[in-house]
Design a protein around this motif. Structure first.
Motif, PDB file in Angstrom:
ATOM      1  N   LYS A 298      -6.873   3.558   0.878  1.00 45.92           N
ATOM      2  CA  LYS A 298      -6.502   2.322   1.567  1.00 45.92           C
ATOM      3  C   LYS A 298      -5.302   1.682   0.868  1.00 45.92           C
ATOM      4  N   LYS A 299      -5.347   1.625  -0.452  1.00 54.61           N
ATOM      5  CA  LYS A 299      -4.245   1.040  -1.215  1.00 54.61           C
ATOM      6  C   LYS A 299      -2.975   1.895  -1.102  1.00 54.61           C
ATOM      7  N   LEU A 300      -3.139   3.214  -1.052  1.00 50.95           N
ATOM      8  CA  LEU A 300      -1.981   4.100  -0.900  1.00 50.95           C
ATOM      9  C   LEU A 300      -1.276   3.813   0.419  1.00 50.95           C
ATOM     10  N   GLU A 301      -2.050   3.631   1.488  1.00 48.50           N
ATOM     11  CA  GLU A 301      -1.471   3.348   2.791  1.00 48.50           C
ATOM     12  C   GLU A 301      -0.766   1.994   2.813  1.00 48.50           C
TER      13      GLU A 301
ATOM     14  N   ASN B   9       4.330  -3.104  -7.663  1.00 49.25           N
ATOM     15  CA  ASN B   9       3.972  -2.051  -6.711  1.00 49.25           C
ATOM     16  C   ASN B   9       2.836  -1.154  -7.195  1.00 49.25           C
ATOM     17  N   TYR B  10       2.213  -1.499  -8.336  1.00 50.00           N
ATOM     18  CA  TYR B  10       1.113  -0.693  -8.857  1.00 50.00           C
ATOM     19  C   TYR B  10      -0.224  -1.403  -8.648  1.00 50.00           C
ATOM     20  N   ALA B  11      -1.272  -0.617  -8.466  1.00 44.00           N
ATOM     21  CA  ALA B  11      -2.634  -1.147  -8.399  1.00 44.00           C
ATOM     22  C   ALA B  11      -3.548  -0.229  -9.198  1.00 44.00           C
ATOM     23  N   LEU B  12      -4.555  -0.810  -9.809  1.00 46.24           N
ATOM     24  CA  LEU B  12      -5.483  -0.044 -10.641  1.00 46.24           C
ATOM     25  C   LEU B  12      -6.747   0.252  -9.850  1.00 46.24           C
TER      26      LEU B  12
ATOM     27  N   GLU C 229      -0.996  16.801  -5.238  1.00 45.54           N
ATOM     28  CA  GLU C 229       0.174  15.926  -5.188  1.00 45.54           C
ATOM     29  C   GLU C 229       0.097  14.798  -6.225  1.00 45.54           C
ATOM     30  N   ALA C 230      -1.068  14.605  -6.841  1.00 43.43           N
ATOM     31  CA  ALA C 230      -1.224  13.547  -7.842  1.00 43.43           C
ATOM     32  C   ALA C 230      -0.352  13.832  -9.067  1.00 43.43           C
TER      33      ALA C 230
ATOM     34  N   GLY D  13       2.083   5.069  -1.014  1.00 41.85           N
ATOM     35  CA  GLY D  13       2.007   5.122  -2.465  1.00 41.85           C
ATOM     36  C   GLY D  13       1.648   6.501  -2.991  1.00 41.85           C
ATOM     37  N   LEU D  14       1.741   6.652  -4.296  1.00 43.68           N
ATOM     38  CA  LEU D  14       1.422   7.900  -4.972  1.00 43.68           C
ATOM     39  C   LEU D  14       0.232   7.687  -5.906  1.00 43.68           C
ATOM     40  N   ILE D  15      -0.474   8.778  -6.197  1.00 43.70           N
ATOM     41  CA  ILE D  15      -1.601   8.736  -7.140  1.00 43.70           C
ATOM     42  C   ILE D  15      -1.078   9.053  -8.534  1.00 43.70           C
ATOM     43  N   LEU D  16      -1.286   8.128  -9.462  1.00 39.11           N
ATOM     44  CA  LEU D  16      -0.873   8.298 -10.850  1.00 39.11           C
ATOM     45  C   LEU D  16      -2.115   8.336 -11.734  1.00 39.11           C
TER      46      LEU D  16
END
Length: 211
Positions: free
Chosen positions: A90-93, A31-34, A116-117, A5-8
């Motif tokens: 953890k969520k990104l992985e 596919n998004y998590a807060l 990279e965010a 995942g990516l950091i937004l």
């Protein structure tokens, strides 16, 4: 291959509707998590540890900051707030695009530590629209609205440090623009290096006569 995942990072003026945009995005796309922040303030009625915030002591917060376990942090009216690194990574992985809905101060910390965010600033169509929305909410006094506008003046100085500007004139349009933006970010070469390596390796193997 599990796509990382990516950091937004989402910021915006008070009253611009960024929280509503984030909620709608998560409802429409799975596919998004807060990110869940840590805080040293006590929980309010109805708040759940691990869902609304991770409620920790000042001592634990200081340890996390000293050990580099906070991606960003800030103090507000005698309490501290921060983004826990382990939770986010953890969520990104797991392949989730992690949304950090934070103020400008924290967003700029993220940009410095994690270039990279993706930083997105949500803005109104005009300053007059923002003032109108704040007044129409009817939840604050004229003095409180004025304070929020003063704060918006300060925050506006950092707008050009962000990667993208999204105008929240229509909720659905803004949400879908944000989703398309993230889809494009996933197609950038820097994000696809692993797939590129696999393709290049396999192509060389094919021309060398391997199956």
């Amino acid at each position: 291959m599990n796509k990382r995942g990516l950091i937004l990072v989402i910021s915006g003026f008070s009253g611009v509707g960024k929280g509503t945009v984030v909620r709608r995005l998560m409802e429409a796309h799975e596919n998004y998590a807060l990110s869940v922040s840590v805080t040293t303030r006590p929980p309010r009625e109805g708040e759940v540890h691990g869902k609304d915030y991770f409620f920790i002591s000042e001592e634990e917060f200081s340890s996390m900051e000293a050990e580099g376990r906070l991606m960003e942090w800030a103090g507000y009216v005698g309490r501290h707030y921060g983004t826990p690194r382990d939770y986010v990574f953890k969520k990104l992985e797991e392949g989730k695009d992690m949304i950090l809905e934070i103020e400008v101060q924290g967003a700029l910390q993220i940009k410095e530590k994690y270039p990279e965010a993706i930083l997105v600033f949500v803005a109104p169509p005009s300053a007059a629209t923002l003032k109108e929305r704040l007044l129409k909410r009817g939840t604050e006094s004229a003095e409180q609205v004025e304070k929020r506008l003063f704060r918006a003046v300060e925050e506006s100085e950092a707008m050009e440090s962000y990667d993208y500007l999204l105008v929240n004139d229509d909720l659905e349009t803004c949400m879908e623009e944000l989703h398309r933006l993230m889809q494009c970010e996933h197609r950038k070469m820097r994000v696809s290096r692993e797939l590129i390596r696999e393709i290049k390796t396999d192509l060389k193997r094919f021309v060398e006569g391997e199956s």
